[in-house]
Design an enzyme around this catalytic site. Sequence first.
Site, PDB file in Angstrom:
ATOM      1  N   ARG A   1       0.893  -1.061   0.028  1.00 19.29           N
ATOM      2  CA  ARG A   1      -0.094   0.168  -0.120  1.00 19.29           C
ATOM      3  C   ARG A   1       1.005   1.258   0.183  1.00 19.29           C
ATOM      4  O   ARG A   1       0.336   2.192  -0.694  1.00 19.29           O
ATOM      5  CB  ARG A   1      -0.858  -0.008   1.276  1.00 19.29           C
ATOM      6  CG  ARG A   1      -1.929  -1.080   1.031  1.00 19.29           C
ATOM      7  CD  ARG A   1      -2.818  -1.260   2.161  1.00 19.29           C
ATOM      8  NE  ARG A   1      -3.554   0.049   2.541  1.00 19.29           N
ATOM      9  CZ  ARG A   1      -3.833   0.611   3.734  1.00 19.29           C
ATOM     10  NH1 ARG A   1      -3.894  -0.195   4.772  1.00 19.29           N
ATOM     11  NH2 ARG A   1      -4.497   1.746   4.087  1.00 19.29           N
TER      12      ARG A   1
ATOM     13  N   ASN B   1      -8.165   9.310   6.029  1.00 22.21           N
ATOM     14  CA  ASN B   1      -6.913   8.646   5.094  1.00 22.21           C
ATOM     15  C   ASN B   1      -5.612   8.767   5.800  1.00 22.21           C
ATOM     16  O   ASN B   1      -5.067   9.731   6.555  1.00 22.21           O
ATOM     17  CB  ASN B   1      -6.995   9.534   3.897  1.00 22.21           C
ATOM     18  CG  ASN B   1      -8.321   9.103   3.415  1.00 22.21           C
ATOM     19  OD1 ASN B   1      -9.170   8.345   3.653  1.00 22.21           O
ATOM     20  ND2 ASN B   1      -8.704  10.104   2.244  1.00 22.21           N
TER      21      ASN B   1
ATOM     22  N   ASP C   1      -2.880   8.543   3.690  1.00 25.07           N
ATOM     23  CA  ASP C   1      -1.923   8.556   2.561  1.00 25.07           C
ATOM     24  C   ASP C   1      -1.229   9.930   2.473  1.00 25.07           C
ATOM     25  O   ASP C   1      -0.564  10.162   1.539  1.00 25.07           O
ATOM     26  CB  ASP C   1      -3.065   8.375   1.303  1.00 25.07           C
ATOM     27  CG  ASP C   1      -4.135   9.261   1.086  1.00 25.07           C
ATOM     28  OD1 ASP C   1      -4.116  10.252   1.543  1.00 25.07           O
ATOM     29  OD2 ASP C   1      -4.999   8.773   0.421  1.00 25.07           O
TER      30      ASP C   1
ATOM     31  N   HIS D   1      -6.700   8.638  11.643  1.00 24.03           N
ATOM     32  CA  HIS D   1      -6.212   7.459  11.433  1.00 24.03           C
ATOM     33  C   HIS D   1      -4.577   6.901  11.293  1.00 24.03           C
ATOM     34  O   HIS D   1      -4.094   5.993  10.940  1.00 24.03           O
ATOM     35  CB  HIS D   1      -6.922   6.527  10.597  1.00 24.03           C
ATOM     36  CG  HIS D   1      -8.597   6.305  11.056  1.00 24.03           C
ATOM     37  ND1 HIS D   1      -9.469   5.922   9.947  1.00 24.03           N
ATOM     38  CD2 HIS D   1      -9.071   6.414  12.086  1.00 24.03           C
ATOM     39  CE1 HIS D   1     -10.632   5.736  10.719  1.00 24.03           C
ATOM     40  NE2 HIS D   1     -10.401   6.140  11.904  1.00 24.03           N
TER      41      HIS D   1
ATOM     42  N   CYS E   1       6.853  -0.188  18.557  1.00 27.10           N
ATOM     43  CA  CYS E   1       5.872  -0.969  19.266  1.00 27.10           C
ATOM     44  C   CYS E   1       6.348  -0.836  20.778  1.00 27.10           C
ATOM     45  O   CYS E   1       5.700  -1.079  21.534  1.00 27.10           O
ATOM     46  CB  CYS E   1       5.985  -2.445  18.952  1.00 27.10           C
ATOM     47  SG  CYS E   1       5.304  -2.775  17.213  1.00 27.10           S
TER      48      CYS E   1
ATOM     49  N   CYS F   1      13.509  -0.837  15.237  1.00 22.94           N
ATOM     50  CA  CYS F   1      13.749   0.600  15.707  1.00 22.94           C
ATOM     51  C   CYS F   1      15.423   0.899  15.800  1.00 22.94           C
ATOM     52  O   CYS F   1      15.834   0.128  16.487  1.00 22.94           O
ATOM     53  CB  CYS F   1      12.961   0.799  16.941  1.00 22.94           C
ATOM     54  SG  CYS F   1      13.108   2.408  17.780  1.00 22.94           S
TER      55      CYS F   1
ATOM     56  N   THR G   1     -16.600   9.422   2.274  1.00 19.03           N
ATOM     57  CA  THR G   1     -16.589   8.695   3.549  1.00 19.03           C
ATOM     58  C   THR G   1     -18.161   7.580   3.636  1.00 19.03           C
ATOM     59  O   THR G   1     -18.902   8.356   3.493  1.00 19.03           O
ATOM     60  CB  THR G   1     -16.498   8.918   4.987  1.00 19.03           C
ATOM     61  OG1 THR G   1     -16.490   8.033   5.888  1.00 19.03           O
ATOM     62  CG2 THR G   1     -17.340  10.349   5.276  1.00 19.03           C
TER      63      THR G   1
ATOM     64  N   ASN H   1     -20.547  12.839  -2.467  1.00 19.46           N
ATOM     65  CA  ASN H   1     -20.265  11.240  -2.709  1.00 19.46           C
ATOM     66  C   ASN H   1     -21.138  10.781  -3.649  1.00 19.46           C
ATOM     67  O   ASN H   1     -22.239  11.021  -3.823  1.00 19.46           O
ATOM     68  CB  ASN H   1     -20.832  10.341  -1.202  1.00 19.46           C
ATOM     69  CG  ASN H   1     -20.080   9.130  -1.320  1.00 19.46           C
ATOM     70  OD1 ASN H   1     -20.324   8.351  -1.997  1.00 19.46           O
ATOM     71  ND2 ASN H   1     -19.733   8.493  -0.014  1.00 19.46           N
ATOM     72  N   PRO H   2     -20.418   9.762  -4.614  1.00 16.15           N
ATOM     73  CA  PRO H   2     -21.328   9.191  -5.653  1.00 16.15           C
ATOM     74  C   PRO H   2     -22.376   8.376  -5.191  1.00 16.15           C
ATOM     75  O   PRO H   2     -23.391   8.105  -5.914  1.00 16.15           O
ATOM     76  CB  PRO H   2     -20.230   8.394  -6.574  1.00 16.15           C
ATOM     77  CG  PRO H   2     -19.155   8.342  -5.796  1.00 16.15           C
ATOM     78  CD  PRO H   2     -19.270   9.332  -4.649  1.00 16.15           C
TER      79      PRO H   2
END
Length: 252
Positions: A79, A111, A113, A128, A137, A156, A197, A222-223
């Site tokens: 991704r 998002n 991205d 997010h 972690c 790390c 969304t 939104n479509p």
Amino acid sequence: MKNDSAVALDALLARAADALRKAKRVCVLTGAGISAESGIPTFRDALTGLWANFNPEDLATPEAFERDPKFVWDWYEFRRELIRQAEPNPGHFALAELAGRVPRFTLVTQNVDGLHQRAGSKGVLEYHGNILRDRCCVEQVIAERSEDSRHGLPRCAACGGLLRPDVVWFGEAIPPGPMLAAAAAAESCDVFLSIGTSSLVYPAASLAESALRAGATVIEVNPDRTDLSPAADVVLGGPSGLLLPRLLDALS
Ligand code: APR
């Protein structure tokens, strides 16, 4: 001559622009749909290629990572590559410009991205997280990769602990900073825009509900219709890359 649906869309754009013109505070929530026209598949679109048989809700969890960190990392690397190759689209650019046209503007995105920032948006609240960052972690801080991370799992550089993508997985809490700032913006805005969304994932979906309760004008782009559509004041049915630039034009 314009057909009936084009005339109806013009009227809806004019209503949305009118609300924005009067607004002192605008809050925007975006989801995967705004990046669809940049070539990044939405979450509820079927995954393609290698990952076609997997459900994101089974990969993006702490349990999946604990079970098989290499497998989850492979999905994130796939991704990341897709996102690195993607470019912001006219919807992202329109929101960066809208910020300068209203007195107070808050952009919250689900998002991961970073395309809003690449389009020039400032102060984006990343609900997010961000897929391009690594988090340790062990120390729970944003971290650099150690030299030997090229072989096997990323580690790390500071403590050698396992790294994970700095995103919020299903079942995890939203980072408190973005969560509190987004809640305050949604509760105090005059206009709330819900863009791309499905309005299915909480607590992000509750932001529009807070805005509605507080009496804001809620505009959806939104479509497809969503659970929010029946309650929204204006539903702009179509792709955000097309409709957000038209909304800016209507505002001029
Ligand atoms: N323009 C606007 N909206 C679009 C477009 C487009 N070009 N293409 C698709 N959409 C809409 C879809 O109709 C759908 O309603 O975008 C929405 C995408 O929905 P989801 O895939 O559910 O994405 P999102 O709402 O962002 O999901 C929320 O769920 O999987 C988790 O953490 C993940 O942030 C994500 C969250």
